[in-house]
Design a protein around this motif. Structure first.
Motif, PDB file in Angstrom:
ATOM      1  N   GLU A 103       0.828  -1.202   0.000  1.00  0.00           N
ATOM      2  CA  GLU A 103       0.000   0.000   0.000  1.00  0.00           C
ATOM      3  C   GLU A 103       0.869   1.261   0.000  1.00  0.00           C
ATOM      4  OE1 GLU A 103      -2.983   0.222   2.972  1.00  0.00           O
ATOM      5  OE2 GLU A 103      -3.832  -1.749   2.535  1.00  0.00           O
ATOM      6  N   SER A 104       1.863   1.327   0.895  1.00  0.00           N
ATOM      7  CA  SER A 104       2.716   2.519   0.959  1.00  0.00           C
ATOM      8  C   SER A 104       3.576   2.661  -0.298  1.00  0.00           C
ATOM      9  CB  SER A 104       3.601   2.460   2.205  1.00  0.00           C
ATOM     10  OG  SER A 104       4.478   1.348   2.149  1.00  0.00           O
ATOM     11  N   THR A 105       4.024   1.515  -0.862  1.00  0.00           N
ATOM     12  CA  THR A 105       4.835   1.573  -2.089  1.00  0.00           C
ATOM     13  C   THR A 105       4.010   2.078  -3.261  1.00  0.00           C
ATOM     14  OG1 THR A 105       6.209  -0.259  -1.311  1.00  0.00           O
ATOM     15  CG2 THR A 105       6.283   0.246  -3.658  1.00  0.00           C
ATOM     16  N   LEU A 106       2.749   1.612  -3.354  1.00  0.00           N
ATOM     17  CA  LEU A 106       1.869   2.097  -4.415  1.00  0.00           C
ATOM     18  C   LEU A 106       1.610   3.596  -4.279  1.00  0.00           C
ATOM     19  CD1 LEU A 106      -0.777  -0.765  -4.778  1.00  0.00           C
ATOM     20  CD2 LEU A 106       0.966  -0.089  -6.433  1.00  0.00           C
ATOM     21  N   THR A 107       1.448   4.049  -3.024  1.00  0.00           N
ATOM     22  CA  THR A 107       1.242   5.485  -2.796  1.00  0.00           C
ATOM     23  C   THR A 107       2.444   6.282  -3.307  1.00  0.00           C
ATOM     24  OG1 THR A 107      -0.110   5.019  -0.836  1.00  0.00           O
ATOM     25  CG2 THR A 107       0.808   7.241  -1.050  1.00  0.00           C
ATOM     26  N   GLY A 108       3.658   5.818  -2.974  1.00  0.00           N
ATOM     27  CA  GLY A 108       4.855   6.503  -3.447  1.00  0.00           C
ATOM     28  C   GLY A 108       5.022   6.422  -4.952  1.00  0.00           C
ATOM     29  N   LEU A 109       4.687   5.260  -5.542  1.00  0.00           N
ATOM     30  CA  LEU A 109       4.824   5.097  -6.987  1.00  0.00           C
ATOM     31  C   LEU A 109       3.886   6.032  -7.741  1.00  0.00           C
ATOM     32  CD1 LEU A 109       6.007   3.562  -9.407  1.00  0.00           C
ATOM     33  CD2 LEU A 109       4.171   1.863  -9.115  1.00  0.00           C
ATOM     34  N   ILE A 110       2.636   6.106  -7.288  1.00  0.00           N
ATOM     35  CA  ILE A 110       1.681   7.010  -7.938  1.00  0.00           C
ATOM     36  C   ILE A 110       2.149   8.457  -7.804  1.00  0.00           C
ATOM     37  CG2 ILE A 110      -0.684   7.879  -7.857  1.00  0.00           C
ATOM     38  CD1 ILE A 110      -1.533   5.075  -6.907  1.00  0.00           C
ATOM     39  N   GLY A 111       2.631   8.802  -6.588  1.00  0.00           N
ATOM     40  CA  GLY A 111       3.156  10.152  -6.398  1.00  0.00           C
ATOM     41  C   GLY A 111       4.355  10.430  -7.287  1.00  0.00           C
ATOM     42  N   GLY A 112       5.221   9.414  -7.493  1.00  0.00           N
ATOM     43  CA  GLY A 112       6.380   9.591  -8.361  1.00  0.00           C
ATOM     44  C   GLY A 112       5.997   9.812  -9.805  1.00  0.00           C
ATOM     45  N   VAL A 113       5.027   9.041 -10.302  1.00  0.00           N
ATOM     46  CA  VAL A 113       4.571   9.194 -11.685  1.00  0.00           C
ATOM     47  C   VAL A 113       3.968  10.582 -11.901  1.00  0.00           C
ATOM     48  CG1 VAL A 113       2.941   8.363 -13.416  1.00  0.00           C
ATOM     49  CG2 VAL A 113       4.232   6.725 -12.034  1.00  0.00           C
ATOM     50  N   LEU A 114       3.075  10.968 -10.984  1.00  0.00           N
ATOM     51  CA  LEU A 114       2.449  12.289 -11.118  1.00  0.00           C
ATOM     52  C   LEU A 114       3.474  13.411 -10.957  1.00  0.00           C
ATOM     53  CD1 LEU A 114      -0.850  11.708  -9.093  1.00  0.00           C
ATOM     54  CD2 LEU A 114      -0.563  11.738 -11.569  1.00  0.00           C
ATOM     55  N   GLY A 115       4.397  13.245  -9.996  1.00  0.00           N
ATOM     56  CA  GLY A 115       5.407  14.273  -9.770  1.00  0.00           C
ATOM     57  C   GLY A 115       6.324  14.451 -10.967  1.00  0.00           C
ATOM     58  N   ALA A 116       6.737  13.324 -11.584  1.00  0.00           N
ATOM     59  CA  ALA A 116       7.596  13.413 -12.763  1.00  0.00           C
ATOM     60  C   ALA A 116       6.872  14.104 -13.912  1.00  0.00           C
ATOM     61  CB  ALA A 116       8.048  12.021 -13.182  1.00  0.00           C
ATOM     62  N   SER A 117       5.602  13.773 -14.090  1.00  0.00           N
ATOM     63  CA  SER A 117       4.822  14.392 -15.170  1.00  0.00           C
ATOM     64  C   SER A 117       4.667  15.891 -14.959  1.00  0.00           C
ATOM     65  CB  SER A 117       3.445  13.730 -15.261  1.00  0.00           C
ATOM     66  OG  SER A 117       3.563  12.335 -15.458  1.00  0.00           O
ATOM     67  N   VAL A 118       4.303  16.266 -13.724  1.00  0.00           N
ATOM     68  CA  VAL A 118       4.133  17.694 -13.428  1.00  0.00           C
ATOM     69  C   VAL A 118       5.466  18.423 -13.563  1.00  0.00           C
ATOM     70  CG1 VAL A 118       3.526  19.352 -11.629  1.00  0.00           C
ATOM     71  CG2 VAL A 118       2.149  17.296 -11.949  1.00  0.00           C
ATOM     72  N   GLY A 119       6.563  17.797 -13.091  1.00  0.00           N
ATOM     73  CA  GLY A 119       7.876  18.430 -13.175  1.00  0.00           C
ATOM     74  C   GLY A 119       8.294  18.695 -14.612  1.00  0.00           C
ATOM     75  N   ILE A 120       8.081  17.724 -15.498  1.00  0.00           N
ATOM     76  CA  ILE A 120       8.443  17.912 -16.906  1.00  0.00           C
ATOM     77  C   ILE A 120       7.605  19.024 -17.534  1.00  0.00           C
ATOM     78  CG2 ILE A 120       8.413  16.808 -19.175  1.00  0.00           C
ATOM     79  CD1 ILE A 120       9.133  14.187 -17.760  1.00  0.00           C
ATOM     80  N   LEU A 121       6.326  19.071 -17.199  1.00  0.00           N
ATOM     81  CA  LEU A 121       5.473  20.137 -17.726  1.00  0.00           C
ATOM     82  C   LEU A 121       5.928  21.507 -17.232  1.00  0.00           C
ATOM     83  CD1 LEU A 121       1.921  18.511 -17.418  1.00  0.00           C
ATOM     84  CD2 LEU A 121       3.265  18.880 -19.493  1.00  0.00           C
ATOM     85  N   VAL A 122       6.348  21.581 -15.958  1.00  0.00           N
ATOM     86  CA  VAL A 122       6.825  22.856 -15.414  1.00  0.00           C
ATOM     87  C   VAL A 122       8.098  23.300 -16.134  1.00  0.00           C
ATOM     88  CG1 VAL A 122       7.816  23.953 -13.367  1.00  0.00           C
ATOM     89  CG2 VAL A 122       5.755  22.561 -13.162  1.00  0.00           C
ATOM     90  N   ILE A 123       9.017  22.357 -16.373  1.00  0.00           N
ATOM     91  CA  ILE A 123      10.275  22.700 -17.064  1.00  0.00           C
ATOM     92  C   ILE A 123       9.980  23.222 -18.472  1.00  0.00           C
ATOM     93  CG2 ILE A 123      12.395  21.737 -18.028  1.00  0.00           C
ATOM     94  CD1 ILE A 123      12.413  19.794 -15.675  1.00  0.00           C
ATOM     95  N   VAL A 124       9.114  22.512 -19.195  1.00  0.00           N
ATOM     96  CA  VAL A 124       8.769  22.946 -20.560  1.00  0.00           C
ATOM     97  C   VAL A 124       8.090  24.314 -20.524  1.00  0.00           C
ATOM     98  CG1 VAL A 124       7.367  22.408 -22.575  1.00  0.00           C
ATOM     99  CG2 VAL A 124       8.612  20.592 -21.419  1.00  0.00           C
TER     100      VAL A 124
END
Length: 391
Positions: free
Chosen positions: A321-342
């Motif tokens: 459960e905690s790993t899935l929470t971190g994984l989902i946060g990582g996917v969303l965070g990476a996506s948002v971060g790339i959009l912010v950089i662009v």
């Protein structure tokens, strides 16, 4: 316990309280986003700084000519440098202690109400100076080979020197006096991108500068194409003074690659701490919420243990459960971060620079953070005795 069943149980635990799970994931999203934005902006900023470094510094080569018993470099030798591949422009300068502080005045009439005398630097140069220092003639023209060959008493003023002497135009062929000698002002040099000290200088042709000790070349300024500075720095001494190149001192720019790496490293070190702090905050949030979840599901844990679930099954469920929470946060965070950089690069009109591996490593980092954050709550849940849990 089958892995598929374990995953189903973990997903059911997350979806049972979607709002809480979303808020818990938000901490990881912010941490990963900060990391991705930090690394991406650092790489992009380093690339932009190096681009400016290349434009203004990495194309400049200076050859210092020391005093010698005979002239090491003649004025005509500069033409050999301009024939080297990669040279955009080159010019020779002559500077002396005598010409460092000469009194220059714009007329020969003593006016008590006006200060006409100025202490300025007087030097000589070859005709190609404006291109070598990336300047332009804001008024008039620069002297050419004809002026030099005839020994014309002409002068070019730096823009600041012209302002100090009160010369605002060349329509009436103004003259300046250096000592008792008069020189006709034929041009004003300005908008200097290099050698900005020339803005307050009085520049004479080599033949006119001899009375002030300006007949011998002391420096050669070379403007090169991008990437050619290292090559020109090695070839210029031999072109200027064959056989005496060891006596010449060459000042060449440092490697742009080293500058880029240094800039990127400094920016990374400065902002990476912020990303790590955000990530730690997200990990603490996951651990706290997972621990609260364990305390709320004590009865469920007791029932499962009574029905035959082993400690590893209970620990595995909460870890997943905690790993899935971190994984989902990582996917969303990476996506948002790339959009912010662009987005930042689009606003600043920069070229975005981002390591592709970062987009894949960020979700993995989020999963690891979630796994580590869930260790203590999972162990605490696994240690519960069935009887005490049910009671």
């Amino acid at each position: 316990m089958h892995p598929r069943d374990l995953l189903n149980e973990a997903l059911a635990g997350l979806l049972a309280r979607p709002v809480r799970s979303a808020l818990t994931t938000l901490g990881t999203v912010l941490g990963i986003t900060t990391l991705v934005v930090t690394l991406g902006v650092a790489a992009t900023a380093g690339n932009q700084i190096v681009g400016r470094f290349d434009e203004l510094t990495a194309t400049s080569v200076t050859v210092e000519v020391p005093a010698h018993t005979f002239p090491l470099v003649e004025w005509a030798d500069v033409s050999r440098v301009t024939r080297l591949r990669g040279v955009v422009a080159a010019a020779a300068l002559a500077e002396s202690d005598l010409g460092a502080n000469l009194v220059v005045r714009s007329n020969d009439v003593v006016d008590p109400a006006r200060v006409t005398d100025q202490t300025l630097t007087v030097l000589s140069s070859s005709p190609g100076l404006p291109a070598a220092v990336r300047g332009r003639m804001v008024e008039g023209r620069y002297f050419d080979a004809g002026h030099v060959a005839r020994g014309d008493r002409v002068v070019v003023l730096g823009q600041q020197a012209a302002r100090l002497l009160g010369i605002t135009g060349l329509a009436r062929a103004p003259a300046v006096f250096i000592g008792t000698r008069a020189y006709t002002v034929i041009g004003v040099l300005g908008d200097l991108r290099r050698e900005k000290s020339l803005a307050s200088a009085v520049i004479l042709p080599p033949t006119a500068g001899r009375p002030y000790g300006l007949g011998t070349v002391t420096r050669v300024l070379v403007d090169t194409a991008l990437g050619a500075a290292d090559l020109i720095a090695r070839q210029a001494p031999a072109a200027l003074s064959p056989g005496n190149e060891a006596l010449l001192q060459v000042l060449s720019p440092p490697s742009p690659t080293r500058a880029r790496d240094a800039v990127q490293s400094d920016v990374n070190a400065l902002f990476l701490i912020l990303g790590l702090v955000s990530l730690v905050v997200g990990a603490v949030g996951i651990a706290n919420v997972t621990l609260v979840t364990v305390m709320e599901r004590v009865a469920e844990i007791g029932l499962r243990r009574a029905l035959g679930a082993a400690r590893r099954h209970i620990a595995g469920q909460f870890l997943v459960e905690s790993t899935l929470t971190g994984l989902i946060g990582g996917v969303l965070g990476a996506s948002v971060g790339i959009l912010v950089i662009v987005g930042v690069c689009a606003v600043k009109q920069w070229t975005p620079v981002l390591d592709v591996r970062l987009a894949f490593m960020a979700p993995a980092a989020g999963a690891v953070v979630g796994l580590l954050a869930g260790l203590y709550p999972a162990l605490r849940a696994a240690r519960m005795e069935p009887v005490n849990a049910l009671r």
